[in-house]
Design an enzyme around this catalytic site. Structure first.
Site, PDB file in Angstrom:
ATOM      1  N   GLU A   1      40.446  24.663  42.592  1.00 57.20           N
ATOM      2  CA  GLU A   1      40.745  26.020  43.049  1.00 57.20           C
ATOM      3  C   GLU A   1      41.487  25.920  44.368  1.00 57.20           C
ATOM      4  O   GLU A   1      41.068  25.192  45.273  1.00 57.20           O
ATOM      5  CB  GLU A   1      39.451  26.815  43.224  1.00 57.20           C
ATOM      6  CG  GLU A   1      39.653  28.209  43.802  1.00 57.20           C
ATOM      7  CD  GLU A   1      38.343  28.970  43.963  1.00 57.20           C
ATOM      8  OE1 GLU A   1      37.416  28.742  43.140  1.00 57.20           O
ATOM      9  OE2 GLU A   1      38.208  29.780  44.907  1.00 57.20           O
TER      10      GLU A   1
ATOM     11  N   GLU B   1      41.941  34.234  51.804  1.00 61.32           N
ATOM     12  CA  GLU B   1      40.765  35.067  51.647  1.00 61.32           C
ATOM     13  C   GLU B   1      40.448  35.698  53.000  1.00 61.32           C
ATOM     14  O   GLU B   1      40.632  35.080  54.046  1.00 61.32           O
ATOM     15  CB  GLU B   1      39.559  34.262  51.185  1.00 61.32           C
ATOM     16  CG  GLU B   1      39.676  33.689  49.785  1.00 61.32           C
ATOM     17  CD  GLU B   1      38.414  32.958  49.396  1.00 61.32           C
ATOM     18  OE1 GLU B   1      37.626  33.516  48.616  1.00 61.32           O
ATOM     19  OE2 GLU B   1      38.216  31.830  49.879  1.00 61.32           O
TER      20      GLU B   1
END
Length: 425
Positions: free
Chosen positions: A173, A178
């Site tokens: 990932e 974020e």
């Protein structure tokens, strides 16, 4: 990432299960003198950028995203204890008619959606390109304005296209960006893989100066990704580079296709749940998503090493197998190297190559026709090593010598001066 987050990649809905099933089906001794005859001055190579994916979200207000580029996931996410239900269609993800995608989180439940904790309290949206677009390497970027408030968790990220076969975190990932609402001035870029997933992900944060909040304006979040190397930036400012050497011996799983994901989560282990200070609705506004691959590097020039000597193609020859060595710097084409976004290092129209694809200490490097193999992929981290990820070994001047004619090879990375290089870009 210094969060306590759990895996965020899977939803409990049938749609998500079908998406993963689709992925499983593949949808989605000294060398001769180096007295080259070309004494022309170095000129930067032209940039040739191929746009492999682009969405500027043009279209009428209220319309859904382009289904040829994106699929909409539905359901909740118990893995992170997120509070939202991701809805289908354009209810929570729609174009605004001004060139933006707007993902809206609302405190509502008009469809009587059920979540892991009971009747869902919020709705939002999550989109991915699985089965529609994947990329291996290149520049992956999104220009966005994030929401604000306790419990908000917007993200732009990627998952390995083989997740349907190997599962997470073996799929890998790459979190491009974020943000959690309790850190309005900070975003995070993180890698997750086998042995470094969830709260053990490896990454760093970037904080805006002067107390600015990311929700106040649009910002461009990007990774520049090449074999064995991923670099994160915000508005062009680089804040982190990771290579296999940064994983502490754990497996690098980022040299394969990945698909893109955009979502706005509400609540969860890391951001915490919304509270009385959180105002709804909240929006993640996306101006564009773009993936480009630089086929030709923007600049090039000498690579210098121990003793100030240059990496040199022996005799300026272009035959496959020509030795690559150290030599007095002379400005010839035999010493002009370009570092490509595809991980190659090139001179005289050919690639720096590990002989026979070897991985053993002492395997010599040479010039060879470019063929896309792992023997021709190199990472050039800020530490000034030049690393062949396949072997996980460094470009090395044999015997630690700085004499002209010293053959170059790969060797276990030691940090010695004979393995330090200055690359002109």
């Amino acid at each position: 990432m210094h969060s306590s987050r759990s895996p965020r990649r899977l939803l409990s809905s049938a749609v998500a299960t079908l998406a993963l099933a689709a992925l499983g089906l593949g949808l989605a001794g000294p060398a001769p003198d180096a007295s080259g005859a070309d004494h022309t001055a170095f000129r930067p190579a032209a940039q040739t950028a191929a746009v492999t994916f682009s969405d500027d979200f043009d279209g009428p207000a209220g319309s859904a995203v382009d289904g040829a580029k994106w699929q909409i996931e539905t359901g909740d996410n118990v893995n992170n204890h997120e509070r939202q239900y991701y809805t289908a269609g354009n209810r929570n993800a729609a174009l605004d008619g001004q060139g933006h995608l707007v993902i809206t989180a609302r405190k509502e439940n008009p469809g009587n959606y059920q979540c892991w904790y009971g009747r869902c309290e919020y709705t939002s949206a999550r989109l991915n390109t699985a089965g529609r677009f994947t990329t291996t390497y290149g520049r992956v970027e999104a220009r966005m304005k994030v929401p604000r408030g306790q419990g908000m968790w917007p993200a732009f990220w990627m998952l390995g296209n083989d997740i349907g076969q190997v599962g997470w975190p073996n799929s890998g990932e790459i979190d491009v960006m974020e943000n959690v609402g309790f850190e309005p001035s900070t975003v995070h870029g993180t890698l997750h893989g086998p042995g470094y997933s969830g709260s053990g992900g490896i990454g760093a944060g970037y904080t805006l100066p002067g107390g600015q909040a990311f929700a106040d304006a649009f910002h461009t979040f990007a990774v520049d990704w090449s074999p064995g190397r991923i670099t994160w930036s915000v508005d062009g400012t680089v804040y982190q580079t990771l290579t296999p050497a940064d994983l502490g011996g754990r497996t690098w799983v980022f040299d394969k296709p990945f698909f893109l994901i955009l979502n706005l989560a509400v609540g969860g282990y890391w951001p915490g749940d919304p509270d009385g200070s959180t105002v709804f609705p909240q929006q993640l506004v996306v101006d564009h998503v773009r993936v480009t691959t630089a086929d030709t590097p923007t600049t090039g020039g000498p690579i210098t090493g121990i003793g100030g000597k240059c990496v040199d193609v022996a005799g300026a020859a272009t035959a496959n197998g020509t030795a690559v060595q150290l030599y007095d710097c002379n400005g010839t084409a035999a010493q002009r190297w370009t570092v490509g976004a595809d991980g190659t290092i090139r001179a005289l129209g050919k690639c720096l190559d590990v002989a026979s694809g070897g991985t053993a200490d002492g395997t010599v490097v040479q010039l060879w026709e470019c063929n896309g193999s792992a023997a021709q992929r190199w990472a050039v981290p800020a530490a000034r090593d030049i690393v062949n990820p396949q072997a996980n070994k460094c470009l090395d001047a044999a015997g630690g010598s700085s004499a002209s004619g010293t053959r170059l090879q790969i060797w276990t990375c030691t940090g010695g001066a004979h393995q330090k290089w200055t690359v002109t870009r």
